[in-house]
Design an enzyme around this catalytic site. Structure first.
Site, PDB file in Angstrom:
ATOM      1  CD  GLU A 170      -2.914   1.054   2.540  1.00 34.58           C
ATOM      2  OE1 GLU A 170      -3.585   2.167   2.704  1.00 34.58           O
ATOM      3  OE2 GLU A 170      -3.216  -0.257   2.964  1.00 34.58           O
ATOM      4  CD  GLU A 294      -7.611   5.751   6.209  1.00 34.68           C
ATOM      5  OE1 GLU A 294      -7.464   6.643   5.542  1.00 34.68           O
ATOM      6  OE2 GLU A 294      -6.505   4.854   6.426  1.00 34.68           O
ATOM      7  CG  ASP A 368      -2.971  10.967   5.060  1.00 39.12           C
ATOM      8  OD1 ASP A 368      -2.134  10.417   5.512  1.00 39.12           O
ATOM      9  OD2 ASP A 368      -3.715  10.512   4.161  1.00 39.12           O
ATOM     10  CD  GLU A 390       2.642   6.847  10.966  1.00 38.51           C
ATOM     11  OE1 GLU A 390       2.061   6.447   9.554  1.00 38.51           O
ATOM     12  OE2 GLU A 390       2.045   6.529  12.023  1.00 38.51           O
ATOM     13  CD  GLU A 396      -0.729   8.314   0.883  1.00 37.21           C
ATOM     14  OE1 GLU A 396      -1.894   7.904   0.766  1.00 37.21           O
ATOM     15  OE2 GLU A 396       0.015   7.919   1.657  1.00 37.21           O
TER      16      GLU A 396
END
Length: 700
Positions: A170, A294, A368, A390, A396
Site C-alpha cells: 500500500e 478508515e 495526512d 510518524e 504518497e
C-alpha cells in the site's frame, strides 16, 4: 561469425560488469583513485583486531572487509590482539558514556602501537561505529587523530512497511514487497541481509513487517515462523522485528465472539498470543496498531477508549519487554467537521491513561502526510504520554517514485517547529526524544519506500529519503545539506562539480514541489482516488476536494481561525496567535488557516491571485531548470543512472505542468483573474485537464 559473436559477448560482459543498478545504495565502497588519500589510509590500516566473536561483531568484521577491500583493494588479516601498529581494533569496552547503542572512534596507543579503536558498551554500538568509520573513508575524510563520540537521541528508530501478505505494498512505488512469504522460512534471500546492512548503516533498529491495514493471518503460527526467520537475519544488525496487530484478531483467528479489550477471554487470548510470539522471536519488538480509523476495527467498536485498547496489548507484551505503538491517525468523513482537529479531540483527553510501554504515534501533521502541513498539535499537548513521530518516506502525495523530492527539509521543518508547550524552545524534536518530559521511551517511525525494484526505491534519488530518515532519527541536529552531501558522495561521486548543483536542487526540491502542487498552504487537492495528479475539482462518495480549499468568488483557503473551525485553539497560545492573525501567519500556511480574498495584498506586492499563479509557475520553472542542469552533468556519473534520472526529470516536468495548468485554470474559474503578464497561459481547457486519467496522462 564466431568473431562477431565473441565481440558482442565481450561488449555485453563489459557493460554488465560496470553498469550501476543502484542496488548497493550508499554502501558502494567505490575504489579510491586519489593516490594521496589511498596511501594515507593504507598507512593507517594494516591489521584488523576483533576482540570477540559474536554474531554482531562478525557482521562488523564482514562489513569492514567488504568496505576496505572495495575502497583500497586490501584484505586485512584478522587478529585477536594488538601486536603491530596500524591496527584497527573493534570491540566492546565497559562503562562507556555512550549508552547502549553509542560508540567512540578514537586514535589511540595500545601497547605503544598507534591504533584506531572503535568501541561501545554493546556489540551493536560497535557495529554502528564501524559504519561511521566506513562513511569517513567513503567521503575521504581524514582518519588521523580521531576523537568521535556518538549516541542516538531516540531509542526506537523504526521503518513501517505497509506490505501485504499477497506481495503488494500500500502506497508502494518501487515494485512488490521484498518479503517472499511463499518461500519463507526455508529460503532466505540475500536481499534480507543487504536490507539489514543498509538499515544498520544509518542506525535504524526496528522494522514493522506488515501493513497497518493488517491481516490477522500475520499473527498465525504459519506467519510467525516466517517472521522469525527474518528476525534471525536482522538480529546481528541490531534490528528488531515488529508486527501490526489487527484488533479483531481474537475473533478472526482466535474463535472468540468479541474483541472487547475489557473481556477476560480477550485479555487471555492476547497474553497467550504474546507468549507464543516470543517463543518464536525472543527479541520481538512489539505491536503497531491502527484502530478505529478508515474502517479498521478497534476498541471503540465496544464503546471503549483508545487507551483501553492500547493497554490491553501493552499488558500482554510487558512481561517480555515489548512495546505498543498506537497510531493517532483517526478520522471520520463527517460533513462540516474539520478533519485536522479530530485526532487532537480524540486523544488529548486520554493523556496520562496509557501504560508505560505504550507510545502514541501521530503523523507529522494533522491531516495526512501532505506536501506541507503545520506540525501536529498533539506534540506538546500530552506531556504524560510518550509520543512517537510518524513520517512518510514513501512519496504518497509527492509524485510517487517519479518526482525528485528530497524529504530531509520536510523532516527538519517538523522537528524544529516550536510548540511553546513549556515556553520558547520546546521543539517537536525535544518532545519526540522524550527529553522534555523525561520519558523512558522515545520513538520515530518512517513509512518505508522500499520495494522489489533492483534499486530498492524506484527513483534513484528516493534512496536519499530512506538514508536521511535514518540519519535524522539518530540525531535530528544534523543539517539537511550535510546529510545530502554524504549521500551524494557515497551514492554517486565525490566530484564537486556534480555535487554542488545537485545538492542545491535537492535542498530546494521539496519547496519547488509544494509550489507546483499545493502552494501557500493548500492541501489535499490531489486526485482523491489515486492520490496522484491535480484534483481540486474531485468529488467521490464521502469526499469532496472543495472542503480542503473552499474556493469561491471571494477567495480561497480554509478558515481554521477562532472565527472559523478554531483549529488554531489546539496549539499553545504563542503558536495559535501567530497562525490566527492573517498578518503574522507564515505564507507557507496562509491558506491552511485562512480564507483569503483574491485581491488580498501579499508581502511581494502582488494580490493573492497573482501570487498563487506565480507560485505554480515558479515550481514548474524549477524542474525545467534542473533538467537543463542535469543535462550538463553527463559523464560525471555512470550513464545508466544518469539516463534513468534524465527520463524521470522529463516526466516530472510534464506532470508539474499538468498540476500547474489544471489547478490554475480551476481556481481561475472562481477568481476571474487574468494570468499575470509574462506568464504563458495554459494551452488547453480546464475540461481537458479534468479528463486526464491516471496512470494514463497522455495529453494528445
Amino acid at each position: 561469425m564466431k568473431k562477431y559473436l565473441f565481440s558482442l559477448f565481450f561488449i555485453s560482459f563489459c557493460f554488465c560488469s560496470y553498469a550501476e543498478s543502484g542496488y548497493d545504495l550508499w554502501l558502494r565502497y567505490k575504489f579510491i583513485e586519489n593516490p594521496v588519500i589511498k596511501q594515507r589510509y593504507l598507512s593507517e590500516l594494516k591489521h584488523l583486531v576483533v576482540l570477540n566473536n559474536s554474531a554482531t561483531l562478525k557482521a562488523a568484521y564482514q562489513e569492514l572487509n567488504i568496505g576496505i577491500h572495495g575502497m583500497l583493494g586490501l584484505n586485512l588479516k584478522r587478529e585477536s590482539s594488538v601486536t603491530k601498529g596500524g591496527s584497527l581494533v573493534i570491540g566492546t569496552e565497559s562503562a562507556m558514556d555512550v549508552g547502549t547503542e553509542g560508540y567512540k572512534i578514537t586514535s589511540i596507543q595500545i601497547h605503544n602501537k598507534n591504533c584506531i579503536r572503535i568501541s561501545g558498551n554493546t556489540d551493536v554500538g560497535v557495529l554502528y561505529g564501524v559504519y561511521h568509520f566506513l562513511r569517513l573513508m567513503q567521503t575521504q575524510q581524514d582518519i588521523r587523530n580521531l576523537k568521535l563520540r556518538e549516541q542516538p537521541k531516540i531509542k526506537l528508530r523504526v521503518l513501517n512497511h505497509w506490505d501485504n501478505l499477497n506481495g503488494t505494498i500500500e502506497r508502494g512505488y518501487a515494485g512488490y514487497t521484498i518479503w517472499d512469504w511463499q518461500r519463507l522460512p526455508g529460503y532466505l534471500d540475500q536481499r534480507y541481509t543487504d536490507y539489514a546492512r543498509a538499515n544498520a548503516s544509518i542506525g535504524i533498529n526496528g522494522t514493522v513487517l506488515n501493513n497497518v491495514n493488517a491481516s490477522a493471518k500475520s499473527l498465525t503460527r504459519e506467519y510467525l515462523i516466517k517472521a522469525a526467520a527474518l528476525a534471525d537475519v536482522f538480529r546481528p544488525y541490531g534490528i528488531k522485528v515488529y508486527l501490526t496487530a489487527r484488533f479483531s484478531a481474537p475473533i478472526e483467528i482466535g474463535g472468540l465472539k468479541t474483541a472487547d479489550p475489557l473481556d477476560a477471554a480477550v485479555i487471555k487470548w492476547w497474553r497467550d498470543k504474546a507468549d507464543e510470539i516470543y517463543q518464536y522471536i525472543p527479541d520481538f519488538g512489539g505491536f503497531l496498531v491502527k484502530a478505529n480509523s478508515e474502517g479498521q476495527p478497534g476498541p471503540q467498536d465496544y464503546k471503549r477508549t483508545h487507551a483501553d485498547g492500547a493497554n490491553l496489548l501493552a499488558d500482554a507484551l510487558a512481561p517480555h519487554g515489548g512495546v505498543v505503538m498506537w497510531r493517532a491517525f483517526v478520522y471520520e468523513n463527517i460533513k462540516g467537521e474539520d478533519r485536522s482537529k479530530q485526532a487532537y479531540t480524540e486523544f488529548k483527553k486520554l493523556d496520562g491513561m496509557f501504560k508505560k510501554n505504550v507510545l502514541l504515534q501521530p503523523k507529522n501533521g494533522p491531516i495526512d502526510f501532505q506536501p506541507r502541513e503545520p506540525f501536529h498539535p498533539l506534540f506538546g499537548a500530552m506531556p504524560k504520554t510518550q509520543l512517537m513521530m510518524e513520517f512518510q518516506i514513501t512519496q504518497e502525495y509527492l509524485g510517487f517514485a517519479t518526482h525528485l523530492v528530497y524529504l530531509a527539509p520536510l523532516f527538519k521543518e517538523t522537528l524544529t517547529s516550536d510548540t511553546y508547550a513549556a515556553g520558547k524552545g520546546t521543539t517537536v524534536a525535544k518532545i519526540v526524544e522524550g527529553t522534555q518530559e523525561q520519558h523512558q521511551l522515545s520513538g520515530i517511525a518512517g513509512v518505508a519506500n522500499i520495494g522489489s525494484d533492483l534499486n530498492w526505491t524506484g527513483h534513484p534519488f528516493a534512496q536519499a529519503n530512506w538514508y536521511a530518515f535514518g540519519r535524522l532519527a539518530w540525531n535530528s541536529d544534523q543539517s539537511s545539506a550535510s546529510i545530502a552531501i554524504d549521500w551524494l558522495k557515497m551514492t554517486f561521486t565525490l566530484d564537486r562539480s556534480f555535487i554542488a548543483p545537485t545538492l542545491q536542487y535537492m535542498l530546494n526540491s521539496r519547496q519547488n514541489t509544494v509550489k507546483y502542487m499545493m502552494p501557500l498552504g493548500l492541501n489535499h487537492i490531489m486526485n482523491l482516488g489515486t492520490h496522484y495528479g491535480p484534483g481540486p475539482w474531485d468529488k467521490i462518495p464521502g469526499w469532496n476536494a472543495h472542503d480542503y480549499h473552499q474556493a469561491d468568488a471571494i477567495g480561497i483557503g480554509v478558515d481554521r481561525t477562532s472565527m472559523g473551525s478554531n483549529a488554531v485553539s489546539q496549539y499553545f497560545p504563542s503558536v495559535a496567535q501567530r497562525f490566527n492573525d492573517l498578518k503574522t501567519c507564515p505564507s507557507d500556511f496562509l491558506l491552511w488557516f485562512h480564507h483569503v480574498p483574491w485581491n488580498y495584498k501579499m508581502p511581494s506586492g502582488r494580490i493573492l491571485w497573482e501570487e498563487l499563479v506565480h507560485e505554480y509557475y515558479s515550481g514548474v520553472d524549477s524542474v525545467q531548470k534542473m533538467q537543463r542542469t542535469w543535462d550538463q552533468l553527463s559523464g560525471k556519473i555512470d550513464q545508466e543512472r544518469f539516463g534513468q534520472i534524465k527520463q524521470l526529470l522529463a516526466e516530472q516536468e510534464r506532470e508539474a505542468a499538468w498540476w500547474r495548468d489544471g489547478s490554475v485554470l480551476y481556481f481561475q474559474s472562481f477568481s476571474k483573474g487574468a494570468i499575470p503578464s509574462g506568464l504563458k497561459p495554459p494551452s488547453k481547457t480546464l475540461k481537458h485537464y479534468q479528463s486526464i486519467p491516471f496512470p494514463d496522462r497522455t495529453e494528445e
